[in-house]
Write a protein that holds these residues in place. Structure first.
Motif, PDB file in Angstrom:
ATOM      1  N   SER A 204       1.720  -9.265 -15.539  1.00 51.06           N
ATOM      2  CA  SER A 204       0.988 -10.278 -14.775  1.00 51.06           C
ATOM      3  C   SER A 204       1.884 -11.482 -14.522  1.00 51.06           C
ATOM      4  CB  SER A 204      -0.272 -10.698 -15.534  1.00 51.06           C
ATOM      5  OG  SER A 204       0.092 -11.240 -16.783  1.00 51.06           O
TER       6      SER A 204
ATOM      7  N   THR B 249       1.189  -2.835 -12.592  1.00 51.43           N
ATOM      8  CA  THR B 249       0.874  -1.988 -13.732  1.00 51.43           C
ATOM      9  C   THR B 249       1.686  -0.705 -13.596  1.00 51.43           C
ATOM     10  OG1 THR B 249      -1.037  -1.063 -12.582  1.00 51.43           O
ATOM     11  CG2 THR B 249      -1.455  -2.899 -14.070  1.00 51.43           C
TER      12      THR B 249
ATOM     13  N   HIS C  33       1.852   0.445  -9.720  1.00 51.85           N
ATOM     14  CA  HIS C  33       0.793  -0.055  -8.832  1.00 51.85           C
ATOM     15  C   HIS C  33       0.867  -1.585  -8.781  1.00 51.85           C
ATOM     16  CE1 HIS C  33      -2.997   0.179  -6.657  1.00 51.85           C
ATOM     17  NE2 HIS C  33      -3.311  -0.942  -7.277  1.00 51.85           N
TER      18      HIS C  33
ATOM     19  N   ALA D 257      -2.560 -11.029  -5.071  1.00 50.70           N
ATOM     20  CA  ALA D 257      -3.590 -12.074  -5.110  1.00 50.70           C
ATOM     21  C   ALA D 257      -3.566 -12.816  -3.775  1.00 50.70           C
ATOM     22  CB  ALA D 257      -3.314 -13.016  -6.280  1.00 50.70           C
TER      23      ALA D 257
ATOM     24  N   ASN E  29       2.292   1.676  -3.424  1.00 47.70           N
ATOM     25  CA  ASN E  29       1.286   2.192  -4.353  1.00 47.70           C
ATOM     26  C   ASN E  29       1.058   3.688  -4.172  1.00 47.70           C
ATOM     27  OD1 ASN E  29       0.939  -0.283  -5.589  1.00 47.70           O
ATOM     28  ND2 ASN E  29      -0.839  -0.848  -4.359  1.00 47.70           N
TER      29      ASN E  29
ATOM     30  N   ASP F 192       0.830  -1.207   0.000  1.00 43.83           N
ATOM     31  CA  ASP F 192       0.000   0.000   0.000  1.00 43.83           C
ATOM     32  C   ASP F 192       0.865   1.258   0.000  1.00 43.83           C
ATOM     33  OD1 ASP F 192      -2.338  -1.483  -0.048  1.00 43.83           O
ATOM     34  OD2 ASP F 192      -2.787  -1.209   2.084  1.00 43.83           O
TER      35      ASP F 192
ATOM     36  N   ALA G 208       1.336 -11.663  -7.851  1.00 42.17           N
ATOM     37  CA  ALA G 208       1.081 -10.227  -7.947  1.00 42.17           C
ATOM     38  C   ALA G 208       1.026  -9.789  -9.404  1.00 42.17           C
ATOM     39  CB  ALA G 208       2.180  -9.463  -7.217  1.00 42.17           C
ATOM     40  N   THR G 209       0.386  -8.661  -9.595  1.00 42.89           N
ATOM     41  CA  THR G 209       0.345  -8.004 -10.893  1.00 42.89           C
ATOM     42  C   THR G 209       0.798  -6.564 -10.693  1.00 42.89           C
ATOM     43  OG1 THR G 209      -1.490  -9.372 -11.646  1.00 42.89           O
ATOM     44  CG2 THR G 209      -1.149  -7.290 -12.808  1.00 42.89           C
TER      45      THR G 209
ATOM     46  N   GLU H 172      -0.981  -5.115  -7.394  1.00 39.53           N
ATOM     47  CA  GLU H 172      -2.171  -5.807  -6.873  1.00 39.53           C
ATOM     48  C   GLU H 172      -1.715  -7.184  -6.413  1.00 39.53           C
ATOM     49  OE1 GLU H 172      -5.717  -5.126  -7.221  1.00 39.53           O
ATOM     50  OE2 GLU H 172      -5.394  -3.087  -7.970  1.00 39.53           O
TER      51      GLU H 172
END
Length: 131
Positions: free
Chosen positions: A105, A94, A69, A73, A17, A14, A91-92, A71
């Motif tokens: 991805s 971007t 960023h 899983a 990000n 977080d 994780a992904t 994300e």
């Protein structure tokens, strides 16, 4: 910080990000180690998190990359042994690269943690690039 190693990993991501280097560093232990695909590939010591972030921004400026960023899983592994933990999370990532959105991805974020008092701190992490 939570008494859960996953919460510490989420807190770090977080902060990443948000681009908040101080908050990232606050989740890290001393010493800390980072292994990443970006040169010089290894950062270690009490300022590893800040040094790595500085290098991310430098490399990003050079490549014209921004807006990172991550994300996460569902974790594949959350292994806790006493005051130590090992977390593996798909994780992904971007980011924008020269004005185009890139989706990376299939990445994996692997983290080792140590409990300091009641809080978990990241002691090392490695990012494995996906597609």
């Amino acid at each position: 910080m939570s008494n859960d190693p996953i919460a510490a990993v989420v807190q770090y991501v977080d902060a990443f990000n948000r681009g908040d280097a101080k908050a990232m560093a606050a989740t890290c232990a001393d010493p800390m180690q980072i292994l990443d695909g970006m040169a010089p590939h290894v950062w270690q010591g009490p300022t590893a998190c800040e040094d790595w972030w500085r290098d991310v921004l430098t490399e990003g400026a050079h490549l014209r990359a921004s807006s990172y960023h991550i994300e996460l899983a569902e974790p594949r592994h959350v292994d806790v042994t006493g005051d130590h933990a090992y977390v593996v999370v798909p994780a992904t990532m971007t980011f924008d690269l020269r004005g185009k959105r890139v989706i990376q991805s299939g990445s994996v974020f692997t983290v080792a943690l140590r409990k300091a008092g009641t809080a978990w701190r990241l002691t090392a992490w490695a990012w494995t690039k996906g597609a």
